[in-house]
Scaffold this active site. Structure first.
Site, mmCIF file in Angstrom:
data_model
loop_
_atom_site.group_PDB
_atom_site.id
_atom_site.type_symbol
_atom_site.label_atom_id
_atom_site.label_comp_id
_atom_site.label_asym_id
_atom_site.label_seq_id
_atom_site.Cartn_x
_atom_site.Cartn_y
_atom_site.Cartn_z
ATOM 1 N N ASP A 8 0.863 -1.211 0.007
ATOM 2 C CA ASP A 8 -0.052 0.016 0.019
ATOM 3 C C ASP A 8 0.782 1.247 -0.065
ATOM 4 O O ASP A 8 1.629 1.771 1.151
ATOM 5 C CB ASP A 8 -1.006 0.057 1.338
ATOM 6 C CG ASP A 8 -1.990 1.182 1.331
ATOM 7 O OD1 ASP A 8 -2.158 1.891 0.184
ATOM 8 O OD2 ASP A 8 -2.152 1.726 2.590
ATOM 9 N N GLU A 68 -1.477 -1.709 -4.520
ATOM 10 C CA GLU A 68 -2.532 -0.862 -4.532
ATOM 11 C C GLU A 68 -2.381 0.090 -5.542
ATOM 12 O O GLU A 68 -1.285 0.846 -5.565
ATOM 13 C CB GLU A 68 -3.043 -0.529 -3.129
ATOM 14 C CG GLU A 68 -4.316 0.400 -3.131
ATOM 15 C CD GLU A 68 -4.875 0.674 -2.070
ATOM 16 O OE1 GLU A 68 -5.459 1.950 -1.806
ATOM 17 O OE2 GLU A 68 -5.186 -0.060 -1.121
ATOM 18 N N HIS A 141 -2.450 0.894 6.772
ATOM 19 C CA HIS A 141 -1.606 0.938 5.447
ATOM 20 C C HIS A 141 -0.997 -0.565 5.371
ATOM 21 O O HIS A 141 -1.078 -1.061 4.576
ATOM 22 C CB HIS A 141 -0.473 1.922 5.486
ATOM 23 C CG HIS A 141 -0.839 3.157 5.496
ATOM 24 N ND1 HIS A 141 -1.580 3.686 4.350
ATOM 25 C CD2 HIS A 141 -0.802 4.286 6.090
ATOM 26 C CE1 HIS A 141 -1.763 4.982 4.328
ATOM 27 N NE2 HIS A 141 -1.281 5.309 5.749
#
Length: 168
Positions: A8, A68, A141
């Protein structure tokens, strides 16, 4: 055994999560965040992200990675640092020979919860259940990175079934 890294990206905090899949079951390996100080120049922050993600890669030796993708709703200037961190991560994965797949936040939510509109808490709780953690994975995260790893594995497995490949 298959080991997958989830990422992330962020300049201030980049979450990472590592899972294994053994006999069809997700197993938590590790998760955490790479934090950088806003007082450092951007180049040094990006270098720290690269250095620390290389250490994660060396330590856990994932066979693939889910990252992501960039998402911004209103403020494009906040997307630029995230894009910079994503670039460093994608480059590092390419340099280490790890195939990377990129997923929009809604795709990750869909893979975990069955809906692209799931709340952050719903996704974290389902990740917790899927990988057998006693508590919600934190920080956020890192939880998102674990979700990206699960999404990556699910996508890879689905593609292998469709293509008739045994390499899952």
């Amino acid at each position: 055994m298959t080991r997958v890294l989830g990422l992330d990206p962020g300049l201030a905090e980049t979450g990472y999560g590592v899972i294994e899949v053994r006999r069809g079951m997700y197993v938590h390996v590790d998760h955490g965040c790479i934090s950088t100080s806003a007082e450092l120049p951007t180049g040094q922050r990006l270098e720290k992200i690269q250095r620390e993600i290389l250490e994660v890669i060396r330590r856990f030796r994932p066979s693939s990675a889910g990252v992501e993708s960039l998402y911004f709703a209103k403020n494009i200037s906040s997307a630029i640092p995230v894009a910079q961190a994503r670039g460093v991560l994608l480059l590092t994965l390419a340099q280490t020979g790890i195939p990377a797949r990129e997923f929009a936040p809604q795709e990750i939510k869909m893979a975990i919860s069955g809906t692209g509109r799931a709340s952050k808490f719903q996704v974290q709780d389902l990740v917790r259940l899927l990988i057998g953690l006693p508590e919600l994975p934190t920080p956020d995260h890192a939880a998102d990175a674990l979700a990206a790893a699960i999404c990556c594995y699910n996508t890879r497995s689905s593609e292998a079934l469709i293509l008739g490949s045994a390499d899952v």
